[in-house]
Design a protein around this motif. Sequence first.
Motif, mmCIF file in Angstrom:
data_model
loop_
_atom_site.group_PDB
_atom_site.id
_atom_site.type_symbol
_atom_site.label_atom_id
_atom_site.label_comp_id
_atom_site.label_asym_id
_atom_site.label_seq_id
_atom_site.Cartn_x
_atom_site.Cartn_y
_atom_site.Cartn_z
ATOM 1 N N GLU A 84 2.504 -0.661 5.916
ATOM 2 C CA GLU A 84 1.220 -0.768 5.136
ATOM 3 C C GLU A 84 1.149 -2.038 4.572
ATOM 4 O OE1 GLU A 84 -2.633 -0.027 3.743
ATOM 5 O OE2 GLU A 84 -1.471 0.909 5.687
ATOM 6 N N GLU A 150 -1.998 11.976 6.174
ATOM 7 C CA GLU A 150 -2.325 10.809 5.311
ATOM 8 C C GLU A 150 -1.181 10.029 5.087
ATOM 9 O OE1 GLU A 150 -5.208 11.455 2.181
ATOM 10 O OE2 GLU A 150 -6.024 13.005 3.142
ATOM 11 N N LYS A 152 1.197 6.912 4.520
ATOM 12 C CA LYS A 152 1.288 5.517 3.767
ATOM 13 C C LYS A 152 1.245 4.524 4.798
ATOM 14 C CE LYS A 152 3.611 6.420 -0.583
ATOM 15 N NZ LYS A 152 4.797 6.081 -1.460
ATOM 16 N N ASP A 176 -5.347 10.712 11.207
ATOM 17 C CA ASP A 176 -4.927 9.874 10.191
ATOM 18 C C ASP A 176 -6.388 9.794 9.304
ATOM 19 O OD1 ASP A 176 -4.423 8.021 8.320
ATOM 20 O OD2 ASP A 176 -2.905 7.031 9.506
ATOM 21 N N ASP A 177 -6.340 10.567 8.382
ATOM 22 C CA ASP A 177 -7.603 10.705 7.681
ATOM 23 C C ASP A 177 -7.649 9.469 6.637
ATOM 24 O OD1 ASP A 177 -7.426 13.306 8.694
ATOM 25 O OD2 ASP A 177 -7.905 14.284 6.646
ATOM 26 N N ASN A 178 -6.746 8.620 6.392
ATOM 27 C CA ASN A 178 -7.109 7.392 5.655
ATOM 28 C C ASN A 178 -7.491 6.369 6.482
ATOM 29 O OD1 ASN A 178 -6.092 8.234 3.118
ATOM 30 N ND2 ASN A 178 -3.821 7.868 3.871
ATOM 31 N N ARG A 179 -6.927 6.348 7.667
ATOM 32 C CA ARG A 179 -7.375 5.251 8.515
ATOM 33 C C ARG A 179 -8.481 5.695 9.717
ATOM 34 N NH1 ARG A 179 -2.266 4.946 7.440
ATOM 35 N NH2 ARG A 179 -1.024 3.387 6.693
#
Length: 277
Positions: A84, A150, A152, A176-179
């Motif tokens: 990341e 989720e 990093k 991937d809930d973040n991306r």
Amino acid sequence: MRIFTCKHQLEDMMTCIYDAWVYALRVGHDKVQLRTEPIVQATLFDEYVHVDADAEKTEKVLRSVRNKIGMQAYIDVYYACLMEEDVLDDIYRFLRIGFQAGPRVIGMLAESPVSRMLEIRRAVGNEIHHFREFARFNSIDNKVYVCHLEPKHDVIYQVAEHFADRMPDEYFMILDDNRKYAVIHPGKHYSGQQADREREISEQNRYMKEKAQKMYLRELSDEEMKTLRQTELLKDEYTELWKTFFHTIGIEQRKNSTCQRNLMPIWKRKHAVEFMQ
């Protein structure tokens, strides 16, 4: 100083390394720097050059790494691209040493770019290993399994490879809930008769069928993400059995929250059903 910038994606990063290297051959490697976008704060006297992905340049860089430095270095570079953080310049400095030293660069830990690459490899590799253990699936109508993560770093495809190897016939999605993208494994359930027929298929046809069922990535819209998040609210008998087992097997007198947080950090528990109310 000329600073080459690109998106944080493998193809863009390898193309950026290629263009920066070509320029550095004329002015010197100390005159260039590489960074991934977005650039939060630009410096005043440096020149910024944006680089777009180029498939041919990407292949040239990766082929050179495999042939001249070795497969271990190739894997290290690949893992670094999943990081990341902005490690593009670290990759560049590592390759500078690698192309001079060859395969023995892996053992040159006294060089800071090499030790930094080892640190990156461990950080990404550990997260892949952890999420293989922490992944929890919800069964939707006994047809598809959905898992929310989720992490990093951008590691859900590597996590999905683990489950594709162990559940080759299952249809599952890891999100991937973040991306906001998903790895989809289009498996298939087989009955006993279907399995018998499958064994009668020629090796060539079987290979083509398996190839057609390989995993793929898919970006998700906000509406799709909103809908898929509801899957965690669904209950099935195995989810309840697992939660019951988790809470029953624990011994209250031996409870150690500090040790538990070390082995399973709080930020990794968000989608673990045993910790959800």
